[in-house]
Design a protein around this motif. Structure first.
Motif, PDB file in Angstrom:
ATOM      1  N   MET A   1     -25.943 -78.140  30.373  1.00  0.00           N
ATOM      2  CA  MET A   1     -24.891 -77.922  29.388  1.00  0.00           C
ATOM      3  C   MET A   1     -23.515 -78.110  30.040  1.00  0.00           C
ATOM      4  N   GLN A   2     -22.608 -78.788  29.326  1.00  0.00           N
ATOM      5  CA  GLN A   2     -21.258 -79.010  29.842  1.00  0.00           C
ATOM      6  C   GLN A   2     -20.525 -77.696  30.074  1.00  0.00           C
ATOM      7  N   LYS A   3     -19.828 -77.600  31.187  1.00  0.00           N
ATOM      8  CA  LYS A   3     -18.997 -76.435  31.453  1.00  0.00           C
ATOM      9  C   LYS A   3     -17.665 -76.602  30.721  1.00  0.00           C
ATOM     10  N   ARG A   4     -17.299 -75.584  29.975  1.00  0.00           N
ATOM     11  CA  ARG A   4     -16.044 -75.606  29.212  1.00  0.00           C
ATOM     12  C   ARG A   4     -14.941 -75.020  30.094  1.00  0.00           C
ATOM     13  N   ILE A   5     -13.922 -75.825  30.400  1.00  0.00           N
ATOM     14  CA  ILE A   5     -12.842 -75.402  31.296  1.00  0.00           C
ATOM     15  C   ILE A   5     -11.529 -75.334  30.511  1.00  0.00           C
ATOM     16  N   LEU A   6     -10.939 -74.172  30.457  1.00  0.00           N
ATOM     17  CA  LEU A   6      -9.653 -73.990  29.776  1.00  0.00           C
ATOM     18  C   LEU A   6      -8.513 -74.240  30.760  1.00  0.00           C
ATOM     19  N   ILE A   7      -7.653 -75.230  30.441  1.00  0.00           N
ATOM     20  CA  ILE A   7      -6.496 -75.555  31.283  1.00  0.00           C
ATOM     21  C   ILE A   7      -5.260 -74.935  30.655  1.00  0.00           C
ATOM     22  N   VAL A   8      -4.699 -73.926  31.301  1.00  0.00           N
ATOM     23  CA  VAL A   8      -3.489 -73.273  30.792  1.00  0.00           C
ATOM     24  C   VAL A   8      -2.323 -73.735  31.657  1.00  0.00           C
ATOM     25  N   GLU A   9      -1.592 -74.716  31.170  1.00  0.00           N
ATOM     26  CA  GLU A   9      -0.545 -75.388  31.938  1.00  0.00           C
ATOM     27  C   GLU A   9       0.497 -75.937  30.965  1.00  0.00           C
ATOM     28  N   ASP A  10       1.778 -75.640  31.217  1.00  0.00           N
ATOM     29  CA  ASP A  10       2.813 -76.075  30.275  1.00  0.00           C
ATOM     30  C   ASP A  10       3.265 -77.514  30.493  1.00  0.00           C
ATOM     31  N   GLU A  11       2.939 -78.117  31.639  1.00  0.00           N
ATOM     32  CA  GLU A  11       3.314 -79.509  31.882  1.00  0.00           C
ATOM     33  C   GLU A  11       2.198 -80.432  31.386  1.00  0.00           C
ATOM     34  N   ALA A  12       2.529 -81.208  30.329  1.00  0.00           N
ATOM     35  CA  ALA A  12       1.521 -82.059  29.691  1.00  0.00           C
ATOM     36  C   ALA A  12       0.916 -83.074  30.658  1.00  0.00           C
ATOM     37  N   SER A  13       1.727 -83.601  31.582  1.00  0.00           N
ATOM     38  CA  SER A  13       1.228 -84.609  32.517  1.00  0.00           C
ATOM     39  C   SER A  13       0.148 -84.035  33.434  1.00  0.00           C
ATOM     40  N   ILE A  14       0.333 -82.780  33.854  1.00  0.00           N
ATOM     41  CA  ILE A  14      -0.670 -82.133  34.714  1.00  0.00           C
ATOM     42  C   ILE A  14      -1.922 -81.820  33.904  1.00  0.00           C
ATOM     43  N   ARG A  15      -1.738 -81.318  32.669  1.00  0.00           N
ATOM     44  CA  ARG A  15      -2.894 -81.041  31.802  1.00  0.00           C
ATOM     45  C   ARG A  15      -3.730 -82.296  31.604  1.00  0.00           C
ATOM     46  N   ASP A  16      -3.051 -83.418  31.306  1.00  0.00           N
ATOM     47  CA  ASP A  16      -3.767 -84.665  31.042  1.00  0.00           C
ATOM     48  C   ASP A  16      -4.494 -85.161  32.292  1.00  0.00           C
ATOM     49  N   MET A  17      -3.844 -85.048  33.448  1.00  0.00           N
ATOM     50  CA  MET A  17      -4.457 -85.485  34.701  1.00  0.00           C
ATOM     51  C   MET A  17      -5.718 -84.674  34.999  1.00  0.00           C
ATOM     52  N   VAL A  18      -5.604 -83.351  34.855  1.00  0.00           N
ATOM     53  CA  VAL A  18      -6.743 -82.470  35.134  1.00  0.00           C
ATOM     54  C   VAL A  18      -7.855 -82.697  34.113  1.00  0.00           C
ATOM     55  N   ALA A  19      -7.485 -82.832  32.840  1.00  0.00           N
ATOM     56  CA  ALA A  19      -8.484 -83.053  31.781  1.00  0.00           C
ATOM     57  C   ALA A  19      -9.263 -84.338  32.027  1.00  0.00           C
ATOM     58  N   PHE A  20      -8.567 -85.396  32.455  1.00  0.00           N
ATOM     59  CA  PHE A  20      -9.231 -86.673  32.741  1.00  0.00           C
ATOM     60  C   PHE A  20     -10.264 -86.497  33.855  1.00  0.00           C
ATOM     61  N   ALA A  21      -9.857 -85.795  34.913  1.00  0.00           N
ATOM     62  CA  ALA A  21     -10.763 -85.567  36.048  1.00  0.00           C
ATOM     63  C   ALA A  21     -11.970 -84.721  35.629  1.00  0.00           C
ATOM     64  N   LEU A  22     -11.738 -83.727  34.781  1.00  0.00           N
ATOM     65  CA  LEU A  22     -12.830 -82.863  34.326  1.00  0.00           C
ATOM     66  C   LEU A  22     -13.836 -83.644  33.482  1.00  0.00           C
ATOM     67  N   ARG A  23     -13.313 -84.465  32.560  1.00  0.00           N
ATOM     68  CA  ARG A  23     -14.217 -85.265  31.719  1.00  0.00           C
ATOM     69  C   ARG A  23     -15.048 -86.217  32.576  1.00  0.00           C
ATOM     70  N   LYS A  24     -14.392 -86.811  33.567  1.00  0.00           N
ATOM     71  CA  LYS A  24     -15.084 -87.740  34.467  1.00  0.00           C
ATOM     72  C   LYS A  24     -16.194 -87.029  35.242  1.00  0.00           C
ATOM     73  N   ALA A  25     -15.987 -85.718  35.507  1.00  0.00           N
ATOM     74  CA  ALA A  25     -16.977 -84.920  36.242  1.00  0.00           C
ATOM     75  C   ALA A  25     -18.018 -84.294  35.316  1.00  0.00           C
ATOM     76  N   GLY A  26     -17.978 -84.655  34.029  1.00  0.00           N
ATOM     77  CA  GLY A  26     -18.971 -84.161  33.080  1.00  0.00           C
ATOM     78  C   GLY A  26     -18.678 -82.786  32.517  1.00  0.00           C
ATOM     79  N   MET A  27     -17.418 -82.369  32.575  1.00  0.00           N
ATOM     80  CA  MET A  27     -17.022 -81.069  32.032  1.00  0.00           C
ATOM     81  C   MET A  27     -16.197 -81.248  30.763  1.00  0.00           C
TER      82      MET A  27
END
Length: 229
Positions: A1-27
């Motif tokens: 089952m995919q791990k659900r990771i909540l990113i609490v970050e006010d800078e959209a560029s950092i959120r998007d970067m982290v989200a991309f990496a998480l999706r690539k890692a199957g999260m």
């Protein structure tokens, strides 16, 4: 089952970067720009892990971490703090607020993913499946519950693992390095100072039940758990 990771970050560029990496890692990444949005996301579905920025608008990440640790719904959810504050006092403040690990900005997504996987392993690892009774404490391994007599003890996930290990290995002195190996799984990402922080938190947890004396400091050697105090 995919791990659900909540990113609490006010800078959209950092959120998007982290989200991309998480999706690539199957999260499965979930976004929140501030504490209010984070709590809405948690109310919809509790995440498996929270990446929490220290400097948030309004309620700070440190303040939110303390709040999440007090709420039953999120008490056991692992938290990794994302912070530009690399000083030891700041790191200790984060650990004392209840976060499980921290990553100092700027960071690589490779390092962040390694930290996430290490924390998830520690949080969902086997903490023991038996019942343990010692020094007025009763630990229900299958239910991950602790009782002082018949009174339930509110305890965080890391403190639980530390207590379970101590209770199943009483009267022996363990160094910080040995405790890291046994309780944290020998992760290279955790500093020995972390042990001291969680020992203090464990004692604070046991103090209202007058059982904090079970966890003893052996000067120059480490820590011991003993019913003789």
């Amino acid at each position: 089952m995919q791990k659900r990771i909540l990113i609490v970050e006010d800078e959209a560029s950092i959120r998007d970067m982290v989200a991309f990496a998480l999706r690539k890692a199957g999260m499965e990444p979930v976004h929140a720009a501030d504490a209010r949005a984070a709590q809405h996301a948690i109310a919809e579905k509790v995440p498996d892990l929270i990446l929490l920025d220290w400097m948030l608008p309004g309620t700070s990440g440190l303040e939110l971490a303390r709040r999440l640790r007090k709420e039953e719904l999120t008490r056991d959810v692992p938290i990794i703090m994302l912070t530009a504050r690399g000083e030891e006092t700041d790191r200790v403040s984060g650990l004392e607020a209840g976060v499980d690990d921290y990553v100092v900005k700027p960071f690589s997504t490779r390092e962040l993913l390694a930290r996430i996987k290490a924390v998830l392993r520690r949080s969902h690892g086997d903490d023991g499946s038996g019942m343990v009774e010692i020094g007025g404490l009763r630990i229900d391994g299958p239910a991950h519950r602790v009782f002082a007599g018949d009174e339930p003890v509110t305890i965080g996930p890391t403190e639980y693992r530390l207590l379970y290990f101590f209770a199943t290995h009483p009267e022996r002195v363990y160094t910080r390095a040995q405790l890291l190996d046994h309780v944290w799984g020998g992760s290279v990402y955790v500093e020995e100072r972390t042990v001291d922080v969680h020992i203090r938190r464990l004692r604070k947890t046991l103090e209202p039940h007058r059982l904090d004396g079970l966890v003893q400091t052996v000067r120059g050697a480490g820590y011991r758990f003993s019913a003789s105090y």
